[in-house]
Design a protein around this motif. Structure first.
Motif, short mmCIF file in Angstrom:
data_model
loop_
_atom_site.label_atom_id
_atom_site.label_comp_id
_atom_site.label_asym_id
_atom_site.label_seq_id
_atom_site.Cartn_x
_atom_site.Cartn_y
_atom_site.Cartn_z
N LYS A 1 0.82 -1.70 -0.02
CA LYS A 1 -0.11 -0.07 -0.20
C LYS A 1 1.09 0.92 -0.12
CE LYS A 1 -4.01 1.89 2.81
NZ LYS A 1 -4.88 1.45 3.75
N ARG A 2 1.96 1.22 0.50
CA ARG A 2 3.42 2.18 0.56
C ARG A 2 3.42 2.98 -0.56
NH1 ARG A 2 4.83 2.78 6.82
NH2 ARG A 2 2.77 2.62 7.59
N HIS A 3 3.59 1.70 -1.08
CA HIS A 3 4.36 1.24 -2.76
C HIS A 3 3.78 2.25 -3.43
CE1 HIS A 3 7.94 -0.37 -1.25
NE2 HIS A 3 7.64 -1.10 -1.22
N LYS A 4 2.18 1.57 -3.15
CA LYS A 4 1.69 2.00 -4.30
C LYS A 4 1.61 4.10 -4.43
CE LYS A 4 -2.77 0.51 -6.17
NZ LYS A 4 -4.55 -0.28 -4.83
N VAL A 5 1.17 4.93 -3.59
CA VAL A 5 1.41 5.75 -3.52
C VAL A 5 2.12 6.68 -3.89
CG1 VAL A 5 1.26 7.81 -1.97
CG2 VAL A 5 -0.42 6.25 -0.83
N PRO A 6 4.01 6.62 -3.85
CA PRO A 6 4.44 6.90 -4.80
C PRO A 6 4.23 7.00 -6.24
CG PRO A 6 5.92 6.35 -2.73
CD PRO A 6 4.16 5.83 -3.11
N LYS A 7 4.52 5.33 -6.31
CA LYS A 7 3.68 5.34 -8.03
C LYS A 7 3.05 6.19 -8.49
CE LYS A 7 3.08 1.08 -10.80
NZ LYS A 7 2.12 2.00 -12.24
N GLN A 8 1.69 6.49 -7.77
CA GLN A 8 0.45 7.12 -8.37
C GLN A 8 0.22 8.56 -8.72
OE1 GLN A 8 -2.31 6.49 -5.40
NE2 GLN A 8 -2.72 4.32 -6.47
N ILE A 9 1.60 9.11 -7.43
CA ILE A 9 2.47 10.26 -8.18
C ILE A 9 3.34 10.44 -9.30
CG2 ILE A 9 3.77 12.23 -6.70
CD1 ILE A 9 3.03 11.29 -3.57
N ALA A 10 4.31 9.41 -8.86
CA ALA A 10 5.01 9.68 -10.35
C ALA A 10 4.30 9.41 -11.64
CB ALA A 10 5.83 8.17 -10.51
N ASP A 11 2.70 8.64 -12.06
CA ASP A 11 2.14 8.78 -12.82
C ASP A 11 1.55 10.05 -13.25
OD1 ASP A 11 2.96 6.17 -13.44
OD2 ASP A 11 0.71 5.26 -12.05
N GLY A 12 0.64 10.50 -11.87
CA GLY A 12 0.46 11.83 -11.76
C GLY A 12 1.13 13.05 -12.78
N LEU A 13 2.56 12.76 -12.43
CA LEU A 13 3.48 13.85 -12.61
C LEU A 13 3.97 13.57 -13.85
CD1 LEU A 13 5.86 13.85 -9.85
CD2 LEU A 13 5.02 15.85 -10.20
N VAL A 14 4.39 12.27 -14.59
CA VAL A 14 4.05 12.13 -15.95
C VAL A 14 2.82 12.47 -16.95
CG1 VAL A 14 4.30 10.07 -17.45
CG2 VAL A 14 5.84 10.03 -15.65
N LYS A 15 1.93 12.39 -16.11
CA LYS A 15 0.79 12.62 -17.24
C LYS A 15 0.75 13.81 -17.10
CE LYS A 15 -1.97 8.90 -16.13
NZ LYS A 15 -3.67 8.53 -15.34
N SER A 16 0.80 15.08 -16.46
CA SER A 16 1.40 16.13 -15.78
C SER A 16 1.96 16.97 -16.84
CB SER A 16 0.84 17.03 -14.79
OG SER A 16 2.33 16.62 -13.57
N ALA A 17 3.29 16.14 -16.78
CA ALA A 17 4.38 16.97 -18.05
C ALA A 17 4.33 16.50 -19.78
CB ALA A 17 5.83 15.82 -17.79
#
Length: 170
Positions: free
Chosen positions: A83-99
């Motif tokens: 569960k804790r590894h999922k949050v940074p992955k979601q943040i990274a995915d969001g940053l990639v999409k925003s980029a």
């Protein structure tokens, strides 16, 4: 203080659930087991290359033990562990999409700025052309006036000199 209270709360909930190891410690153990598993896998490849089947059988046994431990840890703490590894992955995915979004919008904005600069450049060029044309006309008129004034001055000077010469002759 908040960190201490949070750790105390986490320790309390884990103690009430019958677990006396924190999630952070479980994550460290899981990571170490994964590192050992990767190291054993590399050793297995090396022993196959060397044709050392005795070491290979020992390494396979060790790998099986580590795999069992990993499976047990995953079964007991799987939700909290992943569960804790999922949050940074979601943040990274969001940053990639925003980029990608900013990149696409940035191209459009850059294109509109370039178009605006080109139209501004054209407008400035026409103003400069008109100013240069006006300056050229002004210089032409100034030169024409200078020519007329100079011609009139020369003619009056010539006439004056002729009158003086005629007067002196008489």
């Amino acid at each position: 203080m908040k960190k201490y209270l949070w750790e105390q709360y986490n320790g309390y909930t884990e103690m009430t659930e019958g677990k006396d190891i924190t999630v952070v410690e479980i994550q460290m153990i899981y990571k170490e087991l994964m590192d050992d598993y990767k190291f054993i896998a590399d050793q297995i490849v090396d022993s196959i290359d060397r044709n050392d089947y005795i070491a290979l059988s020992k390494l396979i046994g060790q790998r099986k033990q580590i795999q069992t431990a990993l499976d047990e840890v995953d079964a007991l703490y799987g939700d909290k562990l992943h569960k804790r590894h999922k949050v940074p992955k979601q943040i990274a995915d969001g940053l990639v999409k925003s980029a990608y979004f900013v990149d696409a919008r940035g191209e459009e904005a850059l294109r509109s700025v370039c178009i605006g600069l080109e139209s501004l450049n054209e407008t400035v060029r026409t103003f400069v052309d008109k100013a240069v044309d006006g300056t050229s006309v002004a210089f032409n008129r100034g030169n024409q006036m200078h020519y007329k004034v100079s011609r009139d001055l020369l003619s009056k000077t010539t006439n004056g000199l002729l009158k003086m010469a005629n007067t002196l002759k008489k």
